[in-house]
Design a protein around this motif. Structure first.
Motif, PDB file in Angstrom:
ATOM      1  N   ASN A 192      11.548  -4.104 -10.116  1.00  0.00           N
ATOM      2  CA  ASN A 192      10.727  -3.385  -9.149  1.00  0.00           C
ATOM      3  C   ASN A 192      10.482  -4.237  -7.915  1.00  0.00           C
ATOM      4  N   ASN A 195      13.526  -4.114  -5.917  1.00  0.00           N
ATOM      5  CA  ASN A 195      13.588  -2.823  -5.244  1.00  0.00           C
ATOM      6  C   ASN A 195      12.653  -2.791  -4.032  1.00  0.00           C
ATOM      7  N   GLY A 196      11.490  -3.449  -4.189  1.00  0.00           N
ATOM      8  CA  GLY A 196      10.556  -3.542  -3.067  1.00  0.00           C
ATOM      9  C   GLY A 196      11.160  -4.320  -1.923  1.00  0.00           C
ATOM     10  N   SER A 198      14.279  -4.550  -1.305  1.00  0.00           N
ATOM     11  CA  SER A 198      15.291  -3.653  -0.761  1.00  0.00           C
ATOM     12  C   SER A 198      14.674  -2.668   0.239  1.00  0.00           C
ATOM     13  N   ALA A 199      13.474  -2.177  -0.077  1.00  0.00           N
ATOM     14  CA  ALA A 199      12.799  -1.241   0.830  1.00  0.00           C
ATOM     15  C   ALA A 199      12.324  -1.950   2.095  1.00  0.00           C
ATOM     16  N   TYR A 202      14.603  -2.735   5.392  1.00  0.00           N
ATOM     17  CA  TYR A 202      14.836  -1.775   6.467  1.00  0.00           C
ATOM     18  C   TYR A 202      13.741  -1.863   7.524  1.00  0.00           C
ATOM     19  N   ARG A 203      12.549  -2.204   7.073  1.00  0.00           N
ATOM     20  CA  ARG A 203      11.395  -2.144   7.942  1.00  0.00           C
ATOM     21  C   ARG A 203      11.054  -3.526   8.489  1.00  0.00           C
ATOM     22  N   MET A 249       2.221  -7.476  -2.202  1.00  0.00           N
ATOM     23  CA  MET A 249       3.269  -6.897  -1.373  1.00  0.00           C
ATOM     24  C   MET A 249       3.799  -5.614  -2.009  1.00  0.00           C
ATOM     25  N   ARG A 250       3.931  -5.638  -3.330  1.00  0.00           N
ATOM     26  CA  ARG A 250       4.432  -4.430  -4.006  1.00  0.00           C
ATOM     27  C   ARG A 250       3.494  -3.268  -3.792  1.00  0.00           C
ATOM     28  N   ASP A 252       1.415  -2.881  -1.326  1.00  0.00           N
ATOM     29  CA  ASP A 252       1.035  -2.662   0.064  1.00  0.00           C
ATOM     30  C   ASP A 252      -0.354  -3.184   0.384  1.00  0.00           C
TER      31      ASP A 252
ATOM     32  N   LEU B  13       6.331   0.835  -2.211  1.00  0.00           N
ATOM     33  CA  LEU B  13       7.647   0.376  -1.764  1.00  0.00           C
ATOM     34  C   LEU B  13       8.777   1.124  -2.473  1.00  0.00           C
ATOM     35  N   GLY B  14       8.526   1.535  -3.691  1.00  0.00           N
ATOM     36  CA  GLY B  14       9.505   2.321  -4.425  1.00  0.00           C
ATOM     37  C   GLY B  14       9.730   3.670  -3.742  1.00  0.00           C
ATOM     38  N   GLU B  16       9.070   4.293  -0.627  1.00  0.00           N
ATOM     39  CA  GLU B  16       9.643   4.034   0.690  1.00  0.00           C
ATOM     40  C   GLU B  16      11.169   3.892   0.625  1.00  0.00           C
ATOM     41  N   ARG B  17      11.628   3.201  -0.437  1.00  0.00           N
ATOM     42  CA  ARG B  17      13.069   2.996  -0.586  1.00  0.00           C
ATOM     43  C   ARG B  17      13.777   4.334  -0.764  1.00  0.00           C
ATOM     44  N   ASN B  20      13.825   6.201   2.549  1.00  0.00           N
ATOM     45  CA  ASN B  20      14.887   5.661   3.405  1.00  0.00           C
ATOM     46  C   ASN B  20      16.234   6.266   3.053  1.00  0.00           C
TER      47      ASN B  20
END
Lengths: 379, 250
Positions: A192, A195-196, A198-199, A202-203, A249-250, A252, B13-14, B16-17, B20
């Protein structure tokens, strides 16, 4: 109620062994004494001796002890003389000695006065007096031997079990080197987090980079420590800081922390990664459901025990939703605590001041490890 | 305008991914997001969706429990999303259900989405496969080795193997474990679900018993059974629960 007087299997087994041993020993003594007396009468005193006749007296004496031994032994087993009741119980056993000896004398004399028994005595009191006087010293000695034996066997078994437990713990932890890593830094957390990242790529590439670095540090620490059963509180707090930063961070930043761990407690030992499952549990129950800010408090205090506390402002224990679900994530930790400390720890969950959940873990105060790490630290 | 999509994941974040990844597609529209299982169920029963991205490990309700609550036949086509779950992956593989492993790349995401859209036409087959996966997950369910019991002020951990039998009284349950009794506010069926049916048997509306503690059973003239435990406790197995014994009969 039926069953109230039924003995459990272990007690039955113990009584059987004790009675068997007592019977065997007494039989040996009776045969030995009889043989010796027979030899003495017939050879030295040149008297007409009957082997069965010389056996009568010792048989009568010792059979009483075959019956009394399991009673005395079991009593000493159940109520041993321990430090906290030393005076009272010692006195109890001294009084018990006279009671048991009296029973023994009455048993012997009683049998002699059974109909058909050819008693050499002039009446009951004469017999009683004779037996009490002639057996006082030996009976007193036998009584204490039984009480002592019960204590010795119990202490031996306890030590044996302790050694066995330590050995078992050692192998368990040695064979499952990566278990700590696998259990504590669960793959679910790991993937997870990836994956975070990875998200975030982009930002906010910088933030993603930051998260990769934190995760690396966390992994390195987990790999380094995965063989140690315990770490210092200072090390644990450093690990926790990395972990919490990633969790923030996960989720937010929806995580408000207050950490109150006095630096002077830093050298005390705690189970490796002890905070992580507790904090994870709090995040799951306080931060995630609220969707907004969740507050988590981490505290350590030392008086005569080390107390670790993790509290949150989630729904806590008061809600009627399934109270059992909270336990699943903590089960691994409880298993580990059981193995490390036996009964020498306390974990409880209660309502926190803010109505959330507060987990209290009390541990023994120690600065030297229970078990040496299984390998020398090497790169 | 395209297919209406619901995203259910507890991690911001999950979500958000997934968002995207969806932005790169013109044939789908994100219609709603859920941050836990309960919210997913509410959204699914209130609105219609053509496709759901469903995270498995969510608080309150897992992805599977969401499907169970809505019913496999009423569920729109689902892409399960998971970071790590051995049992779930096996269930997906065996039943050819679509899933995404986190983290994923665009290529994998697009391939998965295309497949779900292509197969969405055959509802009957989809329902059947979903139900099979659910059944498999239930069978592979791991039962906790400890239960947390809410005491007066605090929680206590009770080892499941120590429990002899469980008695319902009003809104409470009493867990009898040796000489100890633990009182917990819990429903009988709620607790029954958390216990391994191989080990615990419901024998009465208000009684669950640990099979290993049973000494013997005696039929009574009313058609009930009297269950005697090793410690001498006597319980009643009522006629309605006699079928519970069936699977132990030869």
């Amino acid at each position: 109620m039926e069953g109230a007087f039924e003995l459990d299997r272990e007690t039955r087994r113990r009584l059987l062994i004790v009675t068997g041993t007592a019977a065997g020993l007494c039989l040996l003594i009776v045969l030995g004494t009889a043989t010796q007396n027979y030899a003495r009468y017939s050879m030295r005193l040149n008297e007409e001796a009957n082997f069965w006749a010389v056996m009568e007296w010792p048989a009568l004496w010792w059979s009483g002890w075959v019956l009394l031994t399991p009673v005395v032994f079991e009593f000493a087993w159940q109520k041993p003389i321990v430090a906290q009741h030393r005076a009272v119980r010692t006195l109890g056993y001294v009084l018990g000695a006279f009671l048991v000896m009296a029973i023994h004398d009455l048993y012997q004399v009683g049998i002699m006065f059974l109909p058909g028994y050819n008693s050499p005595h002039n009446g009951f009191y004469d017999a009683l007096e004779f037996h009490v006087l002639s057996s006082l010293y030996l009976n007193f000695f036998i009584y204490w031997a039984i009480v002592g034996a019960a204590h010795a066997v119990k202490a031996y078994l306890r030590d044996h079990e302790k050694a066995l437990g330590a050995a078992r713990l050692e192998t368990e932890l040695a064979t499952a080197r990566l278990d700590v890593l696998r259990m504590q830094l669960h793959p679910h957390f790991l993937f997870n987090t990836l994956n975070g990242i990875s998200a975030l790529m982009y930002r906010e590439p910088k933030k993603a980079d930051d998260m990769i670095n934190r995760l690396s540090r966390l992994l390195r620490r987990a790999l380094d420590k995965s063989n140690d059963h315990e770490v210092t509180l200072r090390e644990e707090m450093e690990f926790l800081a990395e972990y919490l930063e990633i969790e923030r961070m996960r989720f937010d930043e929806a995580l408000e922390l207050s950490i109150d761990v006095p630096p002077e407690l830093g050298e005390l030992l705690v189970p490796t990664f002890v905070f992580q499952p507790l904090v994870e549990n709090s995040i799951k129950h306080a931060v995630v459901p609220q969707g907004s800010k969740g507050r988590i408090g981490i505290r350590a205090r030392a008086v005569d025990r080390l107390r670790l506390e993790v509290s949150d402002d989630g729904p806590g224990l008061s809600n009627d939703s399934d109270p059992l679900t909270a336990g699943v994530g903590l089960s691994n930790l409880v298993d580990r605590l059981d193995r490390l400390y036996g009964t020498d720890y306390r974990l409880d969950l209660r309502s926190s001041d803010s109505g959330g959940l507060a987990v209290h873990l009390d541990l023994p105060l120690r600065t030297s490890p229970l078990i040496e790490p299984t390998r020398p630290r090497s790169e | 305008m395209g297919l209406n999509v619901l995203i259910a994941d507890d991690e911001p974040l999950g979500r958000e991914r997934l968002r995207n990844a969806l932005e790169g597609r013109t044939d789908v529209t994100l219609k709603a997001e859920a941050s836990d299982g309960g919210e997913a169920v509410r959204l699914l029963s209130a609105q219609t969706f053509d496709l759901v991205f469903l995270d498995i490990q969510m608080p309150f309700k897992t992805g599977f429990q969401v499907v169970e609550a809505i019913g496999a036949e009423a569920m729109p086509p689902v892409v399960f999303v998971t970071a790590y779950d051995e049992y779930a992956l096996r269930a997906f593989e065996v039943n050819a259900l679509d899933y995404l492993l986190k983290p994923f790349d665009e290529q994998r995401f697009n391939r998965c989405l295309d497949r779900v859209i292509a197969l969405a036409g055959d509802r009957g087959d989809l329902t059947r496969r979903m139900e099979a996966a659910l059944a498999q997950m239930t069978a592979a369910k791991e039962y906790p080795s400890r239960l947390m019991v809410k005491g007066h002020q605090s929680m206590e951990f009770v080892r499941v193997e120590d429990i002899d039998w469980i008695e319902a009284s009003g809104n409470y349950l009493t867990l009898h474990a040796g000489k100890k009794e633990h009182l917990t506010r819990q429903t009988m069926s709620g607790l029954e679900e958390r216990l391994n049916p191989e080990q615990f048997l419901r024998i009465h509306r208000s009684t669950i018993v640990n099979i290993e503690r049973i000494r013997d059973l005696r039929a009574t003239f009313k058609g009930d059974y009297q269950v005697r435990l090793l410690d001498g406790t006597e319980l009643r197995l009522s006629r309605g629960y006699r079928s519970a014994l069936k699977r132990f009969e030869e």
